[in-house]
Design a protein around this motif. Structure first.
Motif, PDB file in Angstrom:
ATOM      1  N   LEU A  44      34.656 -37.438 -25.965  1.00  0.00           N
ATOM      2  CA  LEU A  44      35.173 -37.362 -24.463  1.00  0.00           C
ATOM      3  C   LEU A  44      33.999 -37.365 -23.593  1.00  0.00           C
ATOM      4  O   LEU A  44      32.951 -36.767 -23.912  1.00  0.00           O
ATOM      5  CB  LEU A  44      36.160 -36.045 -24.149  1.00  0.00           C
ATOM      6  N   THR A 103      37.272 -42.362 -19.924  1.00  0.00           N
ATOM      7  CA  THR A 103      37.380 -42.183 -21.579  1.00  0.00           C
ATOM      8  C   THR A 103      37.831 -43.216 -22.251  1.00  0.00           C
ATOM      9  O   THR A 103      38.593 -44.130 -21.688  1.00  0.00           O
ATOM     10  CB  THR A 103      38.870 -40.931 -21.713  1.00  0.00           C
ATOM     11  N   LEU A 158      41.824 -36.381 -28.578  1.00  0.00           N
ATOM     12  CA  LEU A 158      42.659 -36.543 -27.074  1.00  0.00           C
ATOM     13  C   LEU A 158      43.715 -35.726 -26.857  1.00  0.00           C
ATOM     14  O   LEU A 158      44.037 -34.981 -25.869  1.00  0.00           O
ATOM     15  CB  LEU A 158      43.120 -38.077 -27.151  1.00  0.00           C
TER      16      LEU A 158
END
Ligand code: SF4
Ligand code: SF4
Length: 321
Positions: free
Chosen positions: A182, A212, A236
């Motif tokens: 990330l 992202t 995620l």
């Protein structure tokens, strides 16, 4: 290239609905002077798909009818579409804010020497990808020589007033991670970029947008081939932040492909996931002139977790900061 769509279609992502439409994101085609590793549209110098003048006129008609405030131009390198300047000029005449998603190196290409001046004259917002302030990281993602060319292009933009205080010419940079992780805090990274680029090259800019990486297209395919797809999806999901749901970009924009077909966002466009509200496999912009899209349900998939993870991610950068 490996297709990630079958892995993304089934999802437990929460249902989301469109709010008021204010942004039109238009992909002018897949032609690009670069072929970056993370590119989610698989753009490159050999692609021939380009939006025609006829479709561009439909975009302008839609802007007029729907009172669109922002036109966000993507590609490929959107500037390589021969109709780019026509569209920008017409949109600016209508007082629409125009964002050019620029890869910077295009500003140095033969035939594009006056492009930066054109952008400045039209007061176009330049949102430029620069995945790092270090040469090594940029070239790993974007190819050899790209860093020096990007620096040269930024200096050219600065010399025209871009990024300078009170010039009215906005220059934003875009960071995306160089692998399956990330982005760091947008505010902290912006401070790093500002310091490093100013100290080393005298470059100034307005904002850094962190984005992202989406587990689709070229990046998704690399994840699968390296056996990292599931871990990345888990990352995620583990970082899902509910407060980002209200700000996901599909709530205020629609994305148009080079043929004039409409999608909820650029990622759904790449995944060929058509609008839910339409019961047909394809909807064209010209068919929506008299349709109110507010309140429509948005097509979701596992990739949507890319928009809500951590500080969130949209075409305008982080959502939570
Ligand atoms: S510059 Fe942008 S559009 Fe072109 S290949 Fe790289 S990521 Fe894709
Ligand atoms: S991937 Fe697209 S549809 Fe899904 S949340 Fe993000 S912007 Fe919305």
């Amino acid at each position: 290239m490996l297709d990630t769509r079958p892995l993304l279609e089934e999802t437990d992502f929460p249902r989301i609905f469109r709010g008021k439409l204010s942004i039109l994101q238009v992909n002018l085609g897949y032609l690009c002077n670069l072929s970056c590793v993370h590119c989610h549209v698989n753009a490159g110098p050999k692609r021939t798909e380009l939006m025609s003048r006829e479709t561009i006129d439909q975009v302008l008609a839609f802007i007029d009818k729907k009172d669109i405030k922002v036109l966000d131009l993507t590609g490929g390198a959107p500037e390589m579409n021969p109709e780019f300047r026509y569209l920008v000029t017409e949109a600016r005449k209508r007082n629409v804010e125009v964002i050019d998603r620029c890869n910077l190196t295009i500003l140095n290409e033969p035939g594009y020497e006056d492009l930066a001046q054109f952008l400045a004259d039209q007061q176009v917002i330049v949102t430029a990808s620069l995945p790092c302030y270090s040469e090594q990281n940029v070239e790993q993602q974007r190819g050899k020589g790209v860093f020096a060319e990007s620096i040269q292009a930024l200096q050219k933009l600065n010399s025209l007033g871009y990024g300078q205080e009170d010039s009215g010419l906005q220059l934003n940079l875009v960071y995306n991670p160089g692998g399956p992780f990330l982005p760091p805090s947008q505010a902290m990274l912006q401070a790093d970029y500002q310091r490093e680029l100013s100290d080393a090259y005298g470059i100034v800019f307005n904002e850094l947008l962190t984005i992202t990486n989406m587990p689709i297209s070229r990046f998704g395919s690399i994840l699968i081939s390296k056996g990292q797809f599931e871990d990345y999806m888990q990352l995620l999901k583990d970082n899902f932040s509910e407060q980002n749901l209200a700000g996901v970009m599909c709530r205020s924009l629609i994305s148009i492909d080079w043929q004039g077909r409409v999608f909820d966002c650029d990622f759904n466009q790449m995944l060929h996931m058509p609008l839910i509200a339409s019961d047909r496999p394809e909807t064209y912009l010209s068919e929506l002139l008299d349709t109110d899209l507010e309140g429509d349900e948005i097509v979701i998939g596992e990739h949507c977790y890319g928009c809500t993870a951590g500080q969130g991610s949209s075409c305008g950068g982080a959502l939570a900061e």
